[in-house]
Design an enzyme around this catalytic site. Sequence first.
Site, PDB file in Angstrom:
ATOM      1  N   GLU A  13      -5.487  -8.472   0.832  1.00 54.87           N
ATOM      2  CA  GLU A  13      -6.011  -8.143   2.164  1.00 54.87           C
ATOM      3  C   GLU A  13      -7.497  -7.839   2.077  1.00 54.87           C
ATOM      4  OE1 GLU A  13      -4.217  -4.983   4.428  1.00 54.87           O
ATOM      5  OE2 GLU A  13      -2.189  -5.740   4.091  1.00 54.87           O
ATOM      6  N   GLU A  47       0.800  -1.234   0.000  1.00 52.15           N
ATOM      7  CA  GLU A  47       0.000   0.000   0.000  1.00 52.15           C
ATOM      8  C   GLU A  47       0.832   1.284   0.000  1.00 52.15           C
ATOM      9  OE1 GLU A  47      -2.923  -0.078   3.080  1.00 52.15           O
ATOM     10  OE2 GLU A  47      -3.933  -1.804   2.235  1.00 52.15           O
TER      11      GLU A  47
END
Length: 476
Positions: A388, A199
């Site tokens: 995720e 991320e």
Amino acid sequence: MDRRELLRLILMSSAAATVMPTKAFGNVLKYNSMSKLDFGPDFKWGVATASYQIEGAHSIDGKGASIWDTFTHEKGKIKNGHNGDVSCDFYHNYLEDIAILKSLNMKVFRFSASWSRVLPNGTGTVNQKGIDFYHKIIDACLENGIEPWMTIYHWDLPQALQDKGGWVNRDVIQWFSEYAELLTKNFGSKVKNWMVLNEPMSFTALGYLIGYHAPGKRGFKNFLPAVHHTAYCQAEGARIIRKNVPDAQIGTTFSCSHVEPWKDEKRDGKAMERWDVLLNRLFIEPALGMGYPVESLPVLKGIKKYVQKGDMEKLKFDFDFIGVQNYTREVIKKNGLIPFIKGMEVSPKDRDAKEITEMNWEVYPEGIYKIIKQFAAYKGVNKIYITENGAAFPDVVANNAVKDFQRVDYYQRYLEQVLRAKNEGINIAGYFSWTLLDNFEWSEGFKPRFGLVHVDFETQKRTIKESGLWFREFLK
Ligand code: BGC
């Protein structure tokens, strides 16, 4: 009876009852007819974790400090003054935790390396004990029939490098390359699935734009160079993996959320487009050779100052897969007072969202379907893993069990939407839950619990939650 009503009844009955046997619970939740087989025989199922959030052992066996060690020890930065010094102590408990993972019938363990555990000063001297630790994790996975998937960087930059400017300093490209070389040369013969970054938008925006995460820096003068150097490392790290582990499957992961305008399609729609750049487009587009999406968010034009000749070519990499990480959706409203982006997220409470997690995120299963579609529409995205997805709810241990039915429901409904996208022909090859263990949730401390396994942080006792048991049954 609709699902929510059913769930309410289950919750009510569980509050009154003692421990409900898993089987009975399985029967209760029969409304979901989905099966593991619907996803295909090669679909990968696993969990995702991150070094700083679970390892603990923050200063032993030669580990150097990371920016999170520093940040968490500064007053007022983390809720309740928590820190990850010990956390789940995965450093010492990894055998038990990998055994639990196996017992849940999961076949992938996604974890990250701690840069300052293997290179205490960020570059230079290697800490052999750190290298040994990751060998032990990898070996334990392989011995248990679990594939180790390694993320090179999940936010814990060595403090020694932050002291020289961290991601804002262009030298980070050299530092990061040295670190990626080290990991791939040491683990490449055993680890065949790699992710470069976790991320990038989250750690650059939270850490270098608004200062809510380590290292606590603010402003576009920090953010823009950090973005460019991160985008560069995203591709450079992948090139290093390709060179040292030619048979590796290489990806990188993105936080992403489906965005919608609040009310006025036109007015709020423009603000929504700007947020879409920041939340979803900023890092994938340069990797795909599309450059930075400056047209839709003019403040990004300032990035030019940090781009040297030949850089734009270097941002590209032909990733084997893209890791999609999704939790919620964002509803955006125009707000001229917010500098540059001129819009804001409308909090779920202010729009009467019905289901909200401990993170104050709306439960919105269709969002994962929509964001998968958005990412899959890019030419060059050929394969997606959901690297995720998960939720934090206020879990309670009673009679050695955690009846987290809300989380079971969350997983089932999100998985249905993943399947929906897959059935429409999108190449989705796996799904990793966030996360195995309750752990240190960054600036929120230990309160939000995301695990399939409850951790008592006083005693380190693990209790598999109902959601973990649900996965065990589902993946049988
Ligand atoms: C991050 C994790 C984090 C999770 C829940 C993701 O953005 O990769 O480190 O714990 O979301 O907030």
